[in-house]
Design a protein around this motif. Sequence first.
Motif, PDB file in Angstrom:
ATOM      1  N   HIS A 170     -33.455   2.136   9.589  1.00 51.95           N
ATOM      2  CA  HIS A 170     -33.850   3.512   9.914  1.00 51.95           C
ATOM      3  C   HIS A 170     -33.324   4.402   8.784  1.00 51.95           C
ATOM      4  N   PRO A 171     -34.067   5.430   8.381  1.00 50.65           N
ATOM      5  CA  PRO A 171     -33.628   6.268   7.260  1.00 50.65           C
ATOM      6  C   PRO A 171     -32.201   6.789   7.387  1.00 50.65           C
ATOM      7  N   ASP A 172     -31.752   7.110   8.598  1.00 48.19           N
ATOM      8  CA  ASP A 172     -30.394   7.625   8.767  1.00 48.19           C
ATOM      9  C   ASP A 172     -29.346   6.586   8.387  1.00 48.19           C
ATOM     10  N   LEU A 173     -29.604   5.320   8.756  1.00 55.11           N
ATOM     11  CA  LEU A 173     -28.660   4.252   8.402  1.00 55.11           C
ATOM     12  C   LEU A 173     -28.771   3.894   6.930  1.00 55.11           C
ATOM     13  N   ALA A 174     -29.998   3.899   6.423  1.00 58.61           N
ATOM     14  CA  ALA A 174     -30.194   3.526   5.020  1.00 58.61           C
ATOM     15  C   ALA A 174     -29.510   4.512   4.081  1.00 58.61           C
ATOM     16  N   ALA A 175     -29.472   5.791   4.471  1.00 58.74           N
ATOM     17  CA  ALA A 175     -28.869   6.812   3.608  1.00 58.74           C
ATOM     18  C   ALA A 175     -27.390   6.554   3.364  1.00 58.74           C
ATOM     19  N   GLY A 176     -26.715   5.942   4.334  1.00 58.47           N
ATOM     20  CA  GLY A 176     -25.293   5.666   4.163  1.00 58.47           C
ATOM     21  C   GLY A 176     -24.987   4.279   3.658  1.00 58.47           C
ATOM     22  N   THR A 177     -26.032   3.552   3.269  1.00 65.52           N
ATOM     23  CA  THR A 177     -25.841   2.179   2.773  1.00 65.52           C
ATOM     24  C   THR A 177     -26.174   2.166   1.287  1.00 65.52           C
ATOM     25  N   THR A 178     -25.161   2.385   0.472  1.00 67.27           N
ATOM     26  CA  THR A 178     -25.372   2.521  -0.970  1.00 67.27           C
ATOM     27  C   THR A 178     -24.722   1.408  -1.778  1.00 67.27           C
ATOM     28  N   ARG A 179     -23.817   0.640  -1.139  1.00 63.72           N
ATOM     29  CA  ARG A 179     -23.161  -0.474  -1.816  1.00 63.72           C
ATOM     30  C   ARG A 179     -23.327  -1.725  -0.958  1.00 63.72           C
ATOM     31  N   PRO A 180     -23.316  -2.909  -1.567  1.00 62.17           N
ATOM     32  CA  PRO A 180     -23.431  -4.129  -0.769  1.00 62.17           C
ATOM     33  C   PRO A 180     -22.409  -4.194   0.366  1.00 62.17           C
ATOM     34  N   GLU A 181     -21.186  -3.723   0.131  1.00 62.17           N
ATOM     35  CA  GLU A 181     -20.147  -3.775   1.157  1.00 62.17           C
ATOM     36  C   GLU A 181     -20.500  -2.930   2.382  1.00 62.17           C
TER      37      GLU A 181
END
Length: 303
Positions: A170-181
């Motif tokens: 979901h865009p809201d979750l994707a926005a906070g996922t910027t590094r593999p960790e």
Amino acid sequence: MVSRIPSLNWLRVFEAAARTQSFARAGAQLNMSASAVSQQIKALEGHLGVALFERRAHSVVLTERGRAYLPGVQQSLLMLETTTAGLFGGGGEQIVYVRSILLFAQGMLAPALGGFMAAYPGVDLRLSTGNDVADFQGSVADMQIVFGNPALFGGQADDLMGERLYPVAHPDLAAGTTRPEDLLRHRLIDVSAHRAGWLRLFEALRLSPAAGQFLFVDNTVMAAALAAEGVGLALARAPASDTLMARHGLVRCLPGVETPGLERYHLVCEDRARLRRPARQFRSWLLDHLGGGPDQAPSRSRK
């Protein structure tokens, strides 16, 4: 234990009586008397050793066992009728039966079948879907589009395409996922039926699978629906899943991060030389649509 399949006529009468809830109405449809219907039902019940109907003054009602039996009888009769009409009825040579993995049918066939029907207006395509090996065993089809080892399905196989895996959310979750960790902070929705999943991506990213929180489902359609509700992150399986992910509004996490899958899609048939004309036309169209030709990849064809 019943060891012999009941008479086809018994089953036909049972289906009509169950559908109309009346021996008289069933008899009218089948050009039989109500008493003849009753006798056929009694014979079937005697064969099975259970009551299928409760007899009432002006109607009959299925028992619990009868209700459980009806869907299987109806499906079997419909399959027999359809197959008979397709092979021996008028125009049967123009019918082609194709069974496909659901994800491929949604993502690759649905957007393109209009082109096939425009090119071959006389062909009557009958498309059904499945999700695992068991869904395809014993299937009544000219050809099957399967995922994984084509040897499990017998016959001959044309290699169609592979898949690429990458995380979506979901865009809201994707926005906070910027590094593999960052993947480890979310629930990771995986498809248990696939050999390649989050663990394969973790290996490529050198992440420890022990740190992940996993939710397993049996198909990518369900995984995408859950991800769209914000339950967690899913894996796209491009290109077959492209339209599905877009329909659910899922966006890519970690652009540039992806890994190839371990399995491929194949078009399987018993014997290409014995395919009926509309089936040959569908095979040629599909291989051309996916970028190959009808004689592509002979090393991947199996006897």
